[in-house]
Design a protein around this motif. Structure first.
Motif, PDB file in Angstrom:
ATOM      1  N   THR A 161       0.843  -1.186   0.000  1.00 58.17           N
ATOM      2  CA  THR A 161       0.000   0.000   0.000  1.00 58.17           C
ATOM      3  C   THR A 161       0.883   1.242   0.000  1.00 58.17           C
ATOM      4  OG1 THR A 161      -0.104  -0.088   2.382  1.00 58.17           O
ATOM      5  CG2 THR A 161      -1.873  -1.127   1.187  1.00 58.17           C
ATOM      6  N   GLU A 162       0.253   2.360  -0.331  1.00 60.68           N
ATOM      7  CA  GLU A 162       1.022   3.605  -0.368  1.00 60.68           C
ATOM      8  C   GLU A 162       1.593   3.936   0.999  1.00 60.68           C
ATOM      9  OE1 GLU A 162       2.048   5.783  -2.450  1.00 60.68           O
ATOM     10  OE2 GLU A 162       1.150   5.086  -4.304  1.00 60.68           O
ATOM     11  N   LYS A 163       0.873   3.554   2.046  1.00 61.12           N
ATOM     12  CA  LYS A 163       1.386   3.845   3.377  1.00 61.12           C
ATOM     13  C   LYS A 163       2.555   2.931   3.727  1.00 61.12           C
ATOM     14  CE  LYS A 163      -0.170   5.112   7.918  1.00 61.12           C
ATOM     15  NZ  LYS A 163      -1.284   5.319   8.819  1.00 61.12           N
ATOM     16  N   MET A 164       2.579   1.732   3.149  1.00 63.40           N
ATOM     17  CA  MET A 164       3.654   0.788   3.451  1.00 63.40           C
ATOM     18  C   MET A 164       4.866   1.014   2.559  1.00 63.40           C
ATOM     19  SD  MET A 164       3.891  -1.533   5.715  1.00 63.40           S
ATOM     20  CE  MET A 164       5.220  -2.627   6.168  1.00 63.40           C
TER      21      MET A 164
ATOM     22  N   GLY B 113       0.178  -5.060  -8.641  1.00 66.33           N
ATOM     23  CA  GLY B 113      -0.946  -4.467  -7.932  1.00 66.33           C
ATOM     24  C   GLY B 113      -2.149  -5.383  -7.865  1.00 66.33           C
ATOM     25  N   GLY B 114      -2.214  -6.350  -8.768  1.00 66.37           N
ATOM     26  CA  GLY B 114      -3.240  -7.376  -8.708  1.00 66.37           C
ATOM     27  C   GLY B 114      -4.644  -6.819  -8.884  1.00 66.37           C
ATOM     28  N   PRO B 115      -5.614  -7.408  -8.214  1.00 63.93           N
ATOM     29  CA  PRO B 115      -6.989  -6.929  -8.366  1.00 63.93           C
ATOM     30  C   PRO B 115      -7.225  -5.560  -7.737  1.00 63.93           C
ATOM     31  CG  PRO B 115      -6.881  -8.664  -6.743  1.00 63.93           C
ATOM     32  CD  PRO B 115      -5.540  -8.601  -7.363  1.00 63.93           C
ATOM     33  N   PHE B 116      -6.276  -5.092  -6.923  1.00 64.80           N
ATOM     34  CA  PHE B 116      -6.470  -3.830  -6.222  1.00 64.80           C
ATOM     35  C   PHE B 116      -5.779  -2.677  -6.926  1.00 64.80           C
ATOM     36  CE2 PHE B 116      -5.951  -7.319  -3.151  1.00 64.80           C
ATOM     37  CZ  PHE B 116      -7.275  -7.460  -2.820  1.00 64.80           C
ATOM     38  N   VAL B 117      -5.364  -2.850  -8.171  1.00 63.54           N
ATOM     39  CA  VAL B 117      -4.500  -1.852  -8.793  1.00 63.54           C
ATOM     40  C   VAL B 117      -5.250  -0.544  -9.032  1.00 63.54           C
ATOM     41  CG1 VAL B 117      -4.972  -2.637 -11.117  1.00 63.54           C
ATOM     42  CG2 VAL B 117      -2.815  -1.554 -10.624  1.00 63.54           C
ATOM     43  N   ASP B 118      -6.572  -0.614  -9.180  1.00 62.25           N
ATOM     44  CA  ASP B 118      -7.349   0.611  -9.369  1.00 62.25           C
ATOM     45  C   ASP B 118      -7.655   1.324  -8.070  1.00 62.25           C
ATOM     46  OD1 ASP B 118      -7.463   0.312 -12.068  1.00 62.25           O
ATOM     47  OD2 ASP B 118      -9.218  -0.953 -12.006  1.00 62.25           O
ATOM     48  N   SER B 119      -7.212   0.777  -6.972  1.00 56.66           N
ATOM     49  CA  SER B 119      -7.602   1.325  -5.683  1.00 56.66           C
ATOM     50  C   SER B 119      -6.871   2.631  -5.399  1.00 56.66           C
ATOM     51  CB  SER B 119      -7.287   0.308  -4.599  1.00 56.66           C
ATOM     52  OG  SER B 119      -7.407   0.887  -3.343  1.00 56.66           O
ATOM     53  N   TYR B 120      -7.379   3.331  -4.391  1.00 56.52           N
ATOM     54  CA  TYR B 120      -6.803   4.624  -4.041  1.00 56.52           C
ATOM     55  C   TYR B 120      -5.561   4.505  -3.190  1.00 56.52           C
ATOM     56  CZ  TYR B 120      -9.644   3.439   0.010  1.00 56.52           C
ATOM     57  OH  TYR B 120     -10.210   2.777   1.046  1.00 56.52           O
ATOM     58  N   SER B 121      -5.210   3.312  -2.757  1.00 60.95           N
ATOM     59  CA  SER B 121      -4.129   3.223  -1.778  1.00 60.95           C
ATOM     60  C   SER B 121      -3.107   2.147  -2.100  1.00 60.95           C
ATOM     61  CB  SER B 121      -4.711   2.936  -0.395  1.00 60.95           C
ATOM     62  OG  SER B 121      -5.345   1.692  -0.398  1.00 60.95           O
ATOM     63  N   VAL B 122      -3.132   1.580  -3.310  1.00 57.44           N
ATOM     64  CA  VAL B 122      -2.282   0.425  -3.592  1.00 57.44           C
ATOM     65  C   VAL B 122      -1.218   0.802  -4.615  1.00 57.44           C
ATOM     66  CG1 VAL B 122      -2.268  -1.876  -4.607  1.00 57.44           C
ATOM     67  CG2 VAL B 122      -4.006  -1.270  -2.976  1.00 57.44           C
TER      68      VAL B 122
ATOM     69  N   LEU C  41      -5.564   4.857   8.717  1.00 53.31           N
ATOM     70  CA  LEU C  41      -5.214   3.840   7.723  1.00 53.31           C
ATOM     71  C   LEU C  41      -4.488   4.457   6.538  1.00 53.31           C
ATOM     72  CD1 LEU C  41      -8.436   1.693   7.710  1.00 53.31           C
ATOM     73  CD2 LEU C  41      -6.271   1.141   8.727  1.00 53.31           C
ATOM     74  N   LEU C  42      -4.958   5.605   6.088  1.00 51.68           N
ATOM     75  CA  LEU C  42      -4.291   6.268   4.972  1.00 51.68           C
ATOM     76  C   LEU C  42      -3.192   7.172   5.521  1.00 51.68           C
ATOM     77  CD1 LEU C  42      -7.481   7.073   2.984  1.00 51.68           C
ATOM     78  CD2 LEU C  42      -5.821   5.339   2.460  1.00 51.68           C
ATOM     79  N   TRP C  43      -2.345   7.602   4.616  1.00 52.54           N
ATOM     80  CA  TRP C  43      -1.206   8.388   5.042  1.00 52.54           C
ATOM     81  C   TRP C  43      -1.587   9.854   5.151  1.00 52.54           C
ATOM     82  CZ3 TRP C  43      -2.351   6.135   0.590  1.00 52.54           C
ATOM     83  CH2 TRP C  43      -2.403   6.905  -0.548  1.00 52.54           C
ATOM     84  N   ASP C  44      -0.802  10.588   5.932  1.00 52.79           N
ATOM     85  CA  ASP C  44      -1.026  12.028   6.043  1.00 52.79           C
ATOM     86  C   ASP C  44      -0.815  12.660   4.676  1.00 52.79           C
ATOM     87  OD1 ASP C  44      -1.429  11.703   8.688  1.00 52.79           O
ATOM     88  OD2 ASP C  44       0.647  12.092   9.235  1.00 52.79           O
ATOM     89  N   GLY C  45      -1.695  13.559   4.315  1.00 56.96           N
ATOM     90  CA  GLY C  45      -1.581  14.189   3.021  1.00 56.96           C
ATOM     91  C   GLY C  45      -2.482  13.591   1.972  1.00 56.96           C
ATOM     92  N   PHE C  46      -3.155  12.507   2.277  1.00 58.81           N
ATOM     93  CA  PHE C  46      -4.136  11.957   1.332  1.00 58.81           C
ATOM     94  C   PHE C  46      -5.298  12.935   1.222  1.00 58.81           C
ATOM     95  CE2 PHE C  46      -7.762   9.421   0.084  1.00 58.81           C
ATOM     96  CZ  PHE C  46      -7.237   8.645  -0.917  1.00 58.81           C
TER      97      PHE C  46
ATOM     98  N   SER D  57      -2.736   7.204 -10.699  1.00 57.08           N
ATOM     99  CA  SER D  57      -1.454   7.683 -11.195  1.00 57.08           C
ATOM    100  C   SER D  57      -1.142   7.000 -12.520  1.00 57.08           C
ATOM    101  CB  SER D  57      -0.368   7.372 -10.174  1.00 57.08           C
ATOM    102  OG  SER D  57      -0.021   6.017 -10.250  1.00 57.08           O
ATOM    103  N   PRO D  58      -0.169   7.512 -13.287  1.00 58.47           N
ATOM    104  CA  PRO D  58       0.151   6.855 -14.562  1.00 58.47           C
ATOM    105  C   PRO D  58       0.593   5.408 -14.403  1.00 58.47           C
ATOM    106  CG  PRO D  58       1.187   8.998 -14.415  1.00 58.47           C
ATOM    107  CD  PRO D  58       0.559   8.758 -13.112  1.00 58.47           C
ATOM    108  N   TYR D  59       1.038   5.035 -13.226  1.00 53.80           N
ATOM    109  CA  TYR D  59       1.486   3.663 -13.023  1.00 53.80           C
ATOM    110  C   TYR D  59       0.371   2.765 -12.548  1.00 53.80           C
ATOM    111  CZ  TYR D  59       5.906   5.969 -13.319  1.00 53.80           C
ATOM    112  OH  TYR D  59       6.955   6.709 -13.737  1.00 53.80           O
ATOM    113  N   GLN D  60      -0.816   3.323 -12.355  1.00 56.96           N
ATOM    114  CA  GLN D  60      -1.921   2.526 -11.843  1.00 56.96           C
ATOM    115  C   GLN D  60      -2.938   2.275 -12.941  1.00 56.96           C
ATOM    116  OE1 GLN D  60      -3.206   4.700  -8.347  1.00 56.96           O
ATOM    117  NE2 GLN D  60      -2.987   2.826  -7.215  1.00 56.96           N
ATOM    118  N   GLY D  61      -3.835   1.364 -12.662  1.00 57.02           N
ATOM    119  CA  GLY D  61      -4.977   1.169 -13.525  1.00 57.02           C
ATOM    120  C   GLY D  61      -4.745   0.138 -14.607  1.00 57.02           C
TER     121      GLY D  61
END
Lengths: 190, 156
Positions: free
Chosen positions: A103-106, A133-142, B127-132, B146-150
């Motif tokens: 995750t982005e936090k990790m 990223g697997g099935p969670f790649v579209d997520s807001y935190s992965v 759970l989420l980071w500061d700045g989200f 992001s460009p690396y996601q999706g």
């Protein structure tokens, strides 16, 4: 068992006929080794030893870590290959098995752990999440894969991969260590 | 069934602000301004275990429903309190002074829905980071990958 590959493995056993110094046949290093002549460099000897004593880091992120734990236990028993010494400290380990979703936090923690490992160090990405990223790649935190954070040597697909696949990934890493010049890694469990 | 009777006895005193939900056992609608008094009375009656706090975004009606699950160790009773607050002004009173367990649970609801719990000792993202930016479990949350996601098709 013969491997169906382009690279020809010579048959094991025995010296070639006649005096080797009078032979006109040029032998490669691998062929010489297969005939019992040890012809090595210190670097190669080091890599040979390292391939049999990888110390992974005890570090799991998600459900793939359960499979990694199973791999070390008696049914699958990673210690047959010399990889059972899971270290709790990154200072003492040389393989990072990224088992699970980052995750982005990790992400800063994974990056920090990688930089805390002494060189030489390798990374194995296990499972769909660590690969892309697997099935969670579209997520807001992965994070979309471990290779966005650290350089990855071996990818083991699966969701989660079976313990046999994880062992196979480590053996691929061993083959990569022993034959770094090869473009295609050929499984070599010797 | 003395257990259920005890929860009903407590909540009968708040009949003007607590309504049992039709067709469900142990589920009550609570006016948000009366929540603190109701929770204090429940704790005094033996409801010592705050199991969960969560929320639902009813965007059609313009409300958030904050849901409290409270348990009683003595008789095993679990009741559910629903409190609805307007979406425009998502402020709720904190029960962290009554149950210490509410500390992290309210932080999680704040993290996902942006509901401000007034009186909370340390209301930060958990759970989420500061700045989200944004509140991801709201129905109108739009994620910009992001460009690396999706997932991307190779032929496009």
């Amino acid at each position: 068992m013969a491997l169906k590959t382009n690279i020809r493995f010579p048959q094991r056993g025995g010296m070639p006929e006649g005096d080797p110094s009078k032979s006109h046949e040029l032998l490669t290093q691998e062929e010489l080794e297969s005939r019992g002549i040890l012809f090595t460099t210190l670097d190669k000897l080091f890599r040979w030893g390292t391939g049999y004593s990888l110390w992974p880091m005890q570090f799991g992120l998600a459900c793939c870590a359960i499979e990694m734990i199973c791999t070390t236990q008696s049914r699958f028993d990673m210690s047959r290959f010399g990889y059972e010494v899971f270290r709790n400290s990154p200072r003492q380990s040389d393989v990072m098995i990224v088992a699970g979703t980052i995750t982005e936090k990790m992400r800063p923690a994974v990056e920090l752990l990688y930089h805390q490992m002494p060189e030489p160090r390798w990374v194995i990405a296990i499972g769909s999440c660590a690969i892309s990223g697997g099935p969670f790649v579209d997520s807001y935190s992965v994070v979309a894969g471990a290779d966005k954070v650290v350089p990855v040597d071996v990818y083991v697909p699966g969701c989660p991969p079976r313990p046999e696949a994880i062992i196979d990934g480590l053996l691929q890493l061993k083959a990569k260590l022993r034959y770094p010049e090869r473009k295609t890694v050929i499984r070599d469990v010797r | 069934m003395s257990d259920r009777a005890s929860a009903e006895q407590v909540l009968r005193r708040f009949a003007s602000v607590v309504q049992p939900v039709e067709g469900k056992t142990g589920v009550y609608d609570v006016r948000p301004e009366a929540l603190l008094a109701v929770c204090r009375a429940l704790l005094a009656a033996g409801f010592e275990y705050l199991s969960d706090i969560t929320a639902v975004d009813y965007i059609d009606r313009g409300v958030f429903r904050v849901i409290y699950q409270i348990g009683n160790y003595q008789n095993g009773d679990i009741i559910v309190l629903n409190a609805e607050i307007p979406r425009e002004k998502p402020a709720m009173v904190s029960v962290a002074g009554i149950w210490r367990a509410a500390d992290w649970l309210e932080r999680e609801v704040y993290d996902m829905f942006g509901i401000i719990f007034e009186g909370h000792p340390n209301l930060q993202r958990i759970l989420l980071w500061d700045g989200f930016e944004g509140w991801p479990l709201r129905k109108d949350f739009v994620h910009q990958p992001s460009p690396y996601q999706g997932r991307r098709r190779l032929d496009q």
